[in-house]
Design an enzyme around this catalytic site. Structure first.
Site, PDB file in Angstrom:
ATOM      1  N   HIS A 150       0.788  -1.230   0.000  1.00  0.00           N
ATOM      2  CA  HIS A 150       0.000   0.000   0.000  1.00  0.00           C
ATOM      3  C   HIS A 150       0.824   1.287   0.000  1.00  0.00           C
ATOM      4  CE1 HIS A 150      -3.636   2.158   0.335  1.00  0.00           C
ATOM      5  NE2 HIS A 150      -4.249   1.466   1.256  1.00  0.00           N
ATOM      6  N   LYS A 166     -26.931  -2.370  -5.862  1.00  0.00           N
ATOM      7  CA  LYS A 166     -26.848  -0.979  -6.315  1.00  0.00           C
ATOM      8  C   LYS A 166     -28.081  -0.556  -7.111  1.00  0.00           C
ATOM      9  CE  LYS A 166     -23.718  -0.196  -9.392  1.00  0.00           C
ATOM     10  NZ  LYS A 166     -22.372  -0.009  -9.998  1.00  0.00           N
ATOM     11  N   THR A 221      -5.664  10.284  -0.435  1.00  0.00           N
ATOM     12  CA  THR A 221      -6.989  10.215   0.178  1.00  0.00           C
ATOM     13  C   THR A 221      -7.166  11.311   1.212  1.00  0.00           C
ATOM     14  OG1 THR A 221      -6.239   8.677   1.905  1.00  0.00           O
ATOM     15  CG2 THR A 221      -7.162   7.709  -0.116  1.00  0.00           C
TER      16      THR A 221
END
EC number: 2.3.1.7
Length: 640
Positions: free
Chosen positions: A350, A429, A476
């Site tokens: 990551h 969804k 982010t």
């Protein structure tokens, strides 16, 4: 520290690769060929990066934007007395000289020429490279792929995945990959340069990434039985076909399963300081070991051929997340895992890349290989292919001792991890957006809130990442999920005296508030990154402002629920670990006709239960649907 010095543009295409590698490239590289694996920097001038000039710098919000929003996020988490205390502290900070100084310093840092992002260096170090616990299970993330009914053979499916991944690799290195956009707004493509031919290197006090020239390293690393092999993708000026990759993988499996050798991959699953020390032990044990490590570190990607056959979804998820720890090299950004029954998945390191680029990579591979018309016919395999040789590391007594200790620590951490998966087929969804009329992501977040409240009787700080890639080097921003609106809704849902019309109204308020915060966070108007920047702008000889000493500051950003949404029709699950000892990691996907959740937490004194939270979220999904349906029925009756 980034080892990126090479300035010459490099374009990867068959003719260039063939001109850049030895005709004997199917042989295991020697020390002499390894000397060409120089540090590398992409040209950043191709199609992939063509919109970079349009990507603005990460802005610095004003104190007037951030501080009231911060106070609003505290309200549902604090008592009235605690809130009033924090309110006074925030007001004092906003009016103080130090508050204005810190804001000015941060704005000046953001405006510095040549600095694409005021946050990048701080964030990469604090969140990732300076993190000293094991990357697995605590940082890396996994995707568990859907089964491929055409490719049930381990090596056949692995060959298809590798072949398709190499097409994506070529488009990244050639910079011909289409740049991403959201609503015609370009996203920063910088993280793609860390996807292939790169590796994280352990070092105290912070690790660092290295990048290798892809034109000089057209090879992958294959792991089987904890033993690593280098597999060149070019032989005699011709790329390997799917059938030839499969043939080579069959050779590797046959040889590795009968081979006893040091399984040094477990070192990469250890605490980072231990791995730093043990890497030196390994290098000191033999001069050959450095060349062998470089072979792995410089390769395009890692393919892990595991000797297990996961059946349940939990087994599949765990296999992709951590496996046995030996048949991995956790520092590689991209690792594909294929099991003996043909199931597959992906593990991402990551530190330099978030999930959206690797999700794109995996979707690209699975969209192609899962298609009915994907060509799986066997092609002729050249008879001059040499079986790849294993990378056998030389060890001594200290290295063997360190390997055993690393394995014990890894097994201890994995044993303490809970993991449970849920696929809720009641709706997805399409129903949430078209029939219920809610944002699918916000709706799923409220289900998590209600599930936690059902199980634990309270709401706790909850994190959802909002990607900020519309800004240069953006990664982010934190979306603070718990709001006064979400708290009002979860309490109402558990109160039978409140009419369903009110519950649906409160749900609408909660999802609207959440969507608004996510939008603001994606535009760099969140709370957490700005406050972090202000705190890091305090000079060593200055007293830390009361704002950052207030317990509410640390408690409100101690993410007892850490969530993230990557929705793909190609995954059966995805996830990572909890981020605090008393918290849950909740990965979710809102797909067309279902919602998937992967929940992790520790076995410890806090008595959390991943399976119980899965059940509570399922109950929340049913209760919420029933309330919406009943409210709709009541509304219809009232019109009669």
């Amino acid at each position: 520290m980034l080892l990126c010095y090479k300035k010459t543009p490099v374009k990867i295409n068959p003719s260039f690769i063939l001109a850049s590698v030895s005709k004997n490239s199917h042989c295991i590289p020697t020390m002499r060929t390894l000397s060409t694996t120089s540090a590398y920097k992409p040209a950043l001038a191709g199609k992939l990066y063509q919109k970079q000039p349009e990507v603005p710098k990460l802005p610095v919000p004003t104190l007037e934007e951030t501080l009231p929003k911060y106070l609003k996020t505290l309200k549902p988490l604090l008592s009235q007395q605690e809130y009033e205390s924090s309110k006074n502290i925030v007001s004092e900070f906003q009016a103080s000289e130090i508050g204005q100084k810190l804001q000015t310093r941060l704005s000046q840092r953001a405006a510095e020429p040549g600095r694409p992002s005021w946050l990048e260096e701080w964030w990469n170090d604090l969140a990732y490279l300076g993190y000293r616990d094991p990357v697995v299970p605590f940082v890396s993330y996994f995707y568990a792929h859907k089964d491929d009914k055409k490719l049930r053979s381990q090596t056949k499916r692995a060959a298809a995945i590798v072949h398709t991944a190499l097409k994506f690799w070529t488009s990244v290195v050639n910079e011909t990959l289409e740049p991403e956009t959201i609503k015609n707004t370009p996203l920063c493509s910088n993280s793609y340069q860390y996807m292939f031919n790169t590796c994280r290197i352990p070092r105290k006090p912070s690790d660092y990434p290295v990048q290798f020239d892809p034109a000089l390293n057209p090879k992958i690393t294959v792991a089987r039985n904890g033993i690593f092999y280098t597999l060149p993708i070019i032989v005699d000026n011709k790329p390997l076909s799917i059938a030839e990759i499969e043939s080579q993988l069959n050779h590797i499996v046959a040889q590795a399963d009968g081979l006893v050798a040091p399984k040094i991959g477990i070192f990469t699953g250890d605490y980072r300081d231990n791995w730093t020390d043990n890497r030196k032990l390994l290098l000191d044990a033999s001069p050959e070991n450095k060349a062998l490590l470089t072979e792995i570190e410089s390769s395009i990607l890692l393919l892990c051929l595991d000797n297990t056959r996961p059946l349940t979804q939990n087994e599949h998820s765990r296999g992709c997340w951590h496996g046995d720890g030996f048949n991995r090299f956790f520092d590689k950004p991209c690792q594909f895992i294929v099991f003996e029954n043909g199931k597959s998945g992906f593990l991402g390191e990551h530190s330099m890349m978030d999930g959206t680029p690797t999700a794109r990579l995996n979707d690209y591979i699975l969209k192609e290989t899962l298609a009915d018309d994907f060509d799986t016919t066997s092609l002729q395999v050249r008879d001059n292919l040499l079986c790849p040789e294993p990378l056998i590391f030389k060890t001594n007594t200290p290295v063997i001792k360190a390997l055993n200790e690393a394995a014990n620590r890894f097994n201890h951490e994995i044993k303490n991890q809970q993991l449970s998966t849920l696929t809720f087929y009641g709706y997805g969804k399409k129903t949430i957006s078209k029939q219920f009329g809610f944002s699918p992501d916000a709706f799923a977040q409220m289900l998590i809130q209600l599930g936690y409240y059902k199980l634990h009787g309270k709401c706790v700080p909850t994190y959802e990442p909002a990607q900020t890639r519309k800004f240069a080097r953006g990664r982010t921003e934190a979306c603070r999920v718990v709001s006064t609106e979400s708290y009002a809704w979860v309490r109402a849902m558990e109160d039978s005296s409140i009419p369903v019309s009110k519950k649906v109204e409160l749900l609408n308020n909660a999802t609207t508030a959440h969507t608004k915060y996510v939008s603001e966070a994606a535009n760099a108007k969140g709370v957490d990154r700005h406050l972090l920047g202000l705190k890091l702008s305090v000079k060593p000889d200055e007293e830390l402002p009361a704002l950052f000493k207030d317990p509410a500051y640390s408690n409100s950003s101690t993410w007892q629920i850490s969530t993230s949404n990557i929705s793909s029709e190609f995954y059966t699950s995805w996830g990572w670990s909890e981020v605090v000892p008393n918290g849950y990691g909740v990965a979710y996907s809102v797909n067309s006709d279902c919602i998937q959740f992967n929940i992790t937490c520790l076995k410890n004194e806090y008595n959390l239960n991943a399976a119980a939270l899965c059940q509570a979220i399922q109950d929340a999904a049913i209760d919420t649907r029933d309330a919406i349906v009943k409210n709709g029925a009541n509304s219809a009756k009232s019109k009669l």
